[in-house]
Design a protein around this motif. Structure first.
Motif, mmCIF file in Angstrom:
data_model
loop_
_atom_site.group_PDB
_atom_site.id
_atom_site.type_symbol
_atom_site.label_atom_id
_atom_site.label_comp_id
_atom_site.label_asym_id
_atom_site.label_seq_id
_atom_site.Cartn_x
_atom_site.Cartn_y
_atom_site.Cartn_z
ATOM 1 N N ARG A 184 5.142 84.389 39.521
ATOM 2 C CA ARG A 184 6.579 84.266 40.423
ATOM 3 C C ARG A 184 8.104 85.130 40.207
ATOM 4 O O ARG A 184 8.960 85.871 41.268
ATOM 5 C CB ARG A 184 7.632 83.063 39.585
ATOM 6 C CG ARG A 184 6.161 81.642 39.996
ATOM 7 C CD ARG A 184 6.712 81.401 41.226
ATOM 8 N NE ARG A 184 6.245 79.975 41.771
ATOM 9 C CZ ARG A 184 5.069 80.031 42.191
ATOM 10 N NH1 ARG A 184 5.003 81.186 43.386
ATOM 11 N NH2 ARG A 184 4.204 78.739 42.719
ATOM 12 N N TYR A 185 7.693 85.896 39.163
ATOM 13 C CA TYR A 185 9.147 86.875 38.327
ATOM 14 C C TYR A 185 8.510 88.042 38.573
ATOM 15 O O TYR A 185 9.840 88.608 39.630
ATOM 16 C CB TYR A 185 9.019 87.331 37.418
ATOM 17 C CG TYR A 185 9.594 88.813 37.112
ATOM 18 C CD1 TYR A 185 11.389 88.476 35.896
ATOM 19 C CD2 TYR A 185 9.266 90.082 36.673
ATOM 20 C CE1 TYR A 185 11.903 89.536 36.081
ATOM 21 C CE2 TYR A 185 10.242 90.599 35.838
ATOM 22 C CZ TYR A 185 11.092 90.440 36.308
ATOM 23 O OH TYR A 185 12.105 91.734 35.689
ATOM 24 N N LEU B 61 16.725 91.242 41.979
ATOM 25 C CA LEU B 61 16.704 90.396 41.631
ATOM 26 C C LEU B 61 16.118 90.526 39.711
ATOM 27 O O LEU B 61 16.373 90.266 38.967
ATOM 28 C CB LEU B 61 16.611 89.093 42.637
ATOM 29 C CG LEU B 61 16.588 87.596 42.024
ATOM 30 C CD1 LEU B 61 17.807 87.349 41.474
ATOM 31 C CD2 LEU B 61 16.229 86.586 42.626
ATOM 32 N N GLN B 62 15.103 90.956 39.882
ATOM 33 C CA GLN B 62 13.936 91.236 38.894
ATOM 34 C C GLN B 62 15.201 91.883 37.694
ATOM 35 O O GLN B 62 15.070 91.443 36.396
ATOM 36 C CB GLN B 62 12.855 92.078 39.416
ATOM 37 C CG GLN B 62 11.744 91.679 40.342
ATOM 38 C CD GLN B 62 10.196 92.350 40.393
ATOM 39 O OE1 GLN B 62 10.111 93.391 38.943
ATOM 40 N NE2 GLN B 62 9.794 92.442 41.434
ATOM 41 N N LEU B 63 15.563 92.950 38.294
ATOM 42 C CA LEU B 63 16.075 93.572 37.918
ATOM 43 C C LEU B 63 17.746 93.204 37.091
ATOM 44 O O LEU B 63 17.595 93.256 35.675
ATOM 45 C CB LEU B 63 16.969 94.837 37.950
ATOM 46 C CG LEU B 63 17.506 96.077 36.661
ATOM 47 C CD1 LEU B 63 16.573 96.580 36.144
ATOM 48 C CD2 LEU B 63 18.044 97.177 37.958
ATOM 49 N N SER B 64 18.469 92.236 37.662
ATOM 50 C CA SER B 64 18.985 91.556 37.492
ATOM 51 C C SER B 64 18.575 90.856 36.215
ATOM 52 O O SER B 64 19.656 90.404 35.209
ATOM 53 C CB SER B 64 19.969 90.344 38.013
ATOM 54 O OG SER B 64 20.362 89.571 38.075
ATOM 55 N N VAL B 65 17.469 89.668 36.292
ATOM 56 C CA VAL B 65 16.925 88.909 34.786
ATOM 57 C C VAL B 65 16.741 89.581 34.174
ATOM 58 O O VAL B 65 17.295 89.342 32.751
ATOM 59 C CB VAL B 65 15.691 88.307 36.108
ATOM 60 C CG1 VAL B 65 14.885 87.107 34.601
ATOM 61 C CG2 VAL B 65 15.850 87.214 36.898
ATOM 62 N N LEU B 66 16.294 90.526 34.134
ATOM 63 C CA LEU B 66 15.733 91.810 33.240
ATOM 64 C C LEU B 66 16.559 91.863 32.455
ATOM 65 O O LEU B 66 17.018 91.645 30.859
ATOM 66 C CB LEU B 66 14.955 93.133 33.717
ATOM 67 C CG LEU B 66 14.474 93.792 32.639
ATOM 68 C CD1 LEU B 66 13.499 93.685 31.664
ATOM 69 C CD2 LEU B 66 14.048 95.683 32.779
ATOM 70 N N ARG C 122 0.682 82.972 33.623
ATOM 71 C CA ARG C 122 0.397 83.360 34.124
ATOM 72 C C ARG C 122 1.211 83.191 35.538
ATOM 73 O O ARG C 122 1.020 84.012 36.212
ATOM 74 C CB ARG C 122 -0.959 82.905 34.571
ATOM 75 C CG ARG C 122 -1.783 83.748 35.743
ATOM 76 C CD ARG C 122 -3.384 83.628 35.691
ATOM 77 N NE ARG C 122 -3.919 84.074 36.477
ATOM 78 C CZ ARG C 122 -3.243 83.388 38.584
ATOM 79 N NH1 ARG C 122 -3.350 82.815 38.820
ATOM 80 N NH2 ARG C 122 -4.471 84.134 39.039
ATOM 81 N N ARG C 123 1.794 82.288 35.666
ATOM 82 C CA ARG C 123 2.593 81.421 37.276
ATOM 83 C C ARG C 123 4.088 82.567 37.109
ATOM 84 O O ARG C 123 4.650 82.919 37.367
ATOM 85 C CB ARG C 123 2.763 80.520 37.246
ATOM 86 C CG ARG C 123 3.561 79.720 38.148
ATOM 87 C CD ARG C 123 3.571 77.887 38.737
ATOM 88 N NE ARG C 123 2.104 77.777 38.675
ATOM 89 C CZ ARG C 123 1.746 76.577 38.966
ATOM 90 N NH1 ARG C 123 2.540 75.780 38.713
ATOM 91 N NH2 ARG C 123 0.656 76.323 39.315
ATOM 92 N N PHE C 124 4.745 82.344 35.751
ATOM 93 C CA PHE C 124 6.077 82.894 34.782
ATOM 94 C C PHE C 124 6.021 84.674 35.867
ATOM 95 O O PHE C 124 6.772 84.479 36.337
ATOM 96 C CB PHE C 124 5.964 82.756 33.857
ATOM 97 C CG PHE C 124 6.883 83.225 33.308
ATOM 98 C CD1 PHE C 124 8.380 83.257 33.119
ATOM 99 C CD2 PHE C 124 7.291 84.563 32.466
ATOM 100 C CE1 PHE C 124 9.777 84.224 32.493
ATOM 101 C CE2 PHE C 124 7.708 85.656 32.347
ATOM 102 C CZ PHE C 124 8.955 84.818 32.251
#
Length: 679
Positions: free
Chosen positions: A484-485, A492-497, A479-481
């Motif tokens: 935070r994402y 930054l979301q797109l980069s992580v994905l 849930r926290r993951f």
């Protein structure tokens, strides 16, 4: 028969790699074995032994588990005062509370709760149970008064002889506790008392309607009647103020949509015409005209649909979301009448929406590319599709773009290319402690260690965030993951994905998933795809529609699944918060739906979110040969988005498995609708 592609063996990865040569591993295995069968005397002996091993990292945790499970009189205060592990102190308080509660020492449990409230998180039911039992003990009169006040504030149904001002909140609380008749009794007290304001009574009508909706399978006629009463409530008084006009509009729009779904267009259209006459020159008719356009669309009168939707787009905006729905419907129907240029222009307006989401943007890009193809500009269309495919590597519309281009998906980066994260944040000793906590399943303590040691930095880049998110996931803090994402900036979301897709498509509860897959013949990939979309892997998830747990089953569905699986111990809705209960029941429900729809992906998944009846109705009225168009035409916005995202999840999980060669869009996800269309 469920298609075998949906049942393919599936690769499951480990959240945290553990070194079997670690000298702590043998001790950790003993800890695990003891906790797996804690009622055996030898398990308690082992925990006692582990708690006395000077070099064992989890010796204090072993002592805590021994104290709460293996002795009649734990020395709780001594445990807390002597603990050298700071993060363990809240868990000692928590264990003390639950030990006292389990042993019916309710006064002691309440006193621990008061002293250590921050460490002991109780849901409403747990607090209700604590308070009702503690009030029967020898607590002081003052403590009882404080506790009763708190109980009544948190759960108003416990108010003795509630006053009129409490009726509405008492009704809502009875509904939350699934005591529906008592809820309706109090909603009616408000509805039938003219001394309440129009606003209060309007909300009571709305509350009663929702109460029937939660039991809609057995009380559909009452639900429709309650919707009618809500819509009629202000018909003679809505002109008294702008607020009452808005209430009248909102209730009638909901009632009309209910009529349309349950009774068909004729009765819905009559009510819609009536609402138009009532509100003309008094309130925006944006949604009235939008519904007229959608109904014309369902009748395949697409030019008439464009007329009404264009008219709707020029009405005063009610909300940004309403305007976006109108413009999308307009662009969609412009495409249907082959006004591809007009559709392109409307989509361009939508792309400039102030709160445009990534998902909405990819949707508009996809249909703009299809509009280009439809105008015979194939090279330009392929270029547009390629840009979308490159932009949306793990999305629904990106997947459709790869399909259109007839290209395989890129192979995702391997899981072992991801940073472990421990070196970035923990000292060597802390790394070992974290690994041990995760390996023995003490994920809550592992999450507490993360909170204690890591302070987030706004200047973090992709690597730091990936390391941090990896730790949260390793600790089981899903849930926290996801919170935070989703708080990260879009780029930054797109980069992580794109760089670490496995992080966004995790595979927890492996034991339960694999066993359920074997039992029901539903692939782990499909179970995980549903689980991700339903709950984000939050074991305590509960929806506004009264769905529970990882796979968000409503109690009526869970009961039927449990009847088909008598080995699963299901007795009440709160059992659905247990992974070993809800995962097999959810998998069984999936098996049931796929069997009912002969393995058809779209209809089975849509039925999981909505109902079999709704899916069967949509295929007759809205399927005209193209499955992608059919998905876009699903009238429930929630279900439409759900089908898209579950399909995205499913394709992605299977891409992870197909590492040795090219993986193309699985046509099984879109095929087979023709067999359900009656001539």
């Amino acid at each position: 028969m469920i298609l075998t592609w949906l049942l393919a063996p599936y690769f499951l990865m480990s959240a945290v790699s553990l070194d079997s040569s670690n000298p702590q591993s043998e001790l950790n295995q003993k800890f695990i074995s003891s906790m797996d069968d804690i009622h055996k005397p030898e398990s308690c002996t082992t925990l006692d032994h582990l708690s006395k091993q000077h070099d064992y990292l989890l010796k204090e945790l072993a002592l805590l588990r021994w104290s709460e499970n293996c002795t009649k009189s734990p020395e709780w205060e001594k445990l807390e005062s002597s603990s050298q592990l700071k993060i363990l102190k809240p868990f000692i308080s928590e264990s003390h509370f639950w030990w006292a509660f389990k042993n019916k020492k309710y006064k002691e449990a309440y006193q621990v709760y008061v002293r250590r409230k921050k460490a002991i998180e109780l849901d409403n039911k747990e607090f209700d149970d604590l308070a009702t039992h503690a009030l029967k003990t020898s607590l002081s009169q003052k403590d009882k008064e404080i506790l009763r006040k708190k109980l009544e504030d948190k759960s108003p149904r416990f108010i003795k002889n509630p006053s009129k001002k409490d009726y509405y909140k008492v009704a809502k609380d009875f509904r939350r506790d699934r005591q529906f008749e008592k809820a309706l009794t109090y909603f009616r007290k408000v509805i039938n008392d003219p001394s309440f304001s129009y606003k209060d009574r309007w909300y009571a009508f709305k509350g009663a309607r929702l109460t029937y909706k939660l039991e809609r399978w057995s009380r559909m006629e009452q639900y429709i009647k309650a919707s009618h009463q809500w819509a009629d409530f202000l018909k003679n008084n809505f002109k008294k103020s702008s607020q009452l006009t808005r209430y009248h509009h909102d209730a009638n729009i909901e009632y009309i949509r209910t009529l349309w779904t349950e009774k068909g267009q004729e009765s819905a259209h009559q009510r819609l015409d009536q609402l138009e006459r009532e509100l003309k020159s008094r309130y925006s008719l944006q949604l009235v005209y939008w519904l007229k356009g959608r109904m014309a669309e369902e009748r395949k009168e697409y030019k008439k649909a464009v007329f009404w939707l264009d008219k709707s787009s020029h009405e005063k905006k009610i909300t940004d979301g309403d305007l976006q729905r109108v413009l999308w419907s307009l662009a969609w129907n412009q495409r249907r009448i082959k006004d591809f240029a007009g559709s392109q222009q409307t989509l361009e307006i939508l792309k400039k929406s102030p709160d445009l989401t990534f998902f909405a943007k990819t949707k508009y890009l996809y249909w703009q590319a299809e509009n280009i193809f439809s105008q015979g500009k194939n090279d330009e269309g392929r270029a547009a599709m390629q840009r979308l495919a490159d932009f949306d590597l793990y999305g629904f519309y990106g997947a459709l773009a790869f399909r259109k281009l007839e290209k395989p998906f890129p192979i995702p980066p391997l899981p072992n290319q991801r940073p472990q994260g421990l070196d970035d944040f923990f000292e060597t000793s802390e790394q070992a402690l974290f690994r041990s906590l995760v390996s023995v399943g003490e994920t809550d303590v592992a999450e507490a260690l993360i909170d204690d040691k890591i302070k987030r930095d706004s200047n973090w880049g992709t690597n730091e965030w990936v390391a941090y998110l990896k730790l949260l996931q390793s600790a089981g803090a899903y849930r926290r993951f996801f919170i935070r994402y989703h708080s990260l900036k879009p780029k930054l979301q797109l980069s992580v994905l794109e760089e670490h897709p496995y992080l966004l498509f995790p595979q927890p509860y492996k034991k339960e998933v694999i066993e359920s897959s074997k039992e029901t013949l539903v692939s782990p990939a499909l179970i995980y795809s549903i689980m991700k979309q339903e709950s984000g892997f939050d074991v305590k998830a509960r929806s506004h529609a009264d769905a529970f747990g990882l796979l968000q089953l409503i109690p009526q569905v869970a009961k039927k699944a449990a009847e088909r699986m008598p080995s699963i111990n299901y007795s009440e809705p709160y059992d659905l918060f247990k992974p070993h209960v809800i995962i097999p029941l959810g998998a069984n429900n999936l098996h049931h739906l796929f069997s009912r729809f002969n393995g058809n992906f779209i209809l089975s998944v849509a039925s999981y979110n909505a109902s079999e009846q709704a899916a069967k109705g949509w295929i007759q009225s809205r399927y005209h040969g193209d499955p992608i168009t059919f998905i876009e035409d699903i009238p429930y916005e929630e279900t439409k988005g759900y089908v898209k995202l579950v399909m995205r999840n499913y394709i992605t999980y299977n891409r992870f498995e197909k590492q040795e060669g090219p993986f193309v869009f699985p046509e099984v996800c879109l095929s087979g609708l023709e067999q359900f269309k009656k001539n």
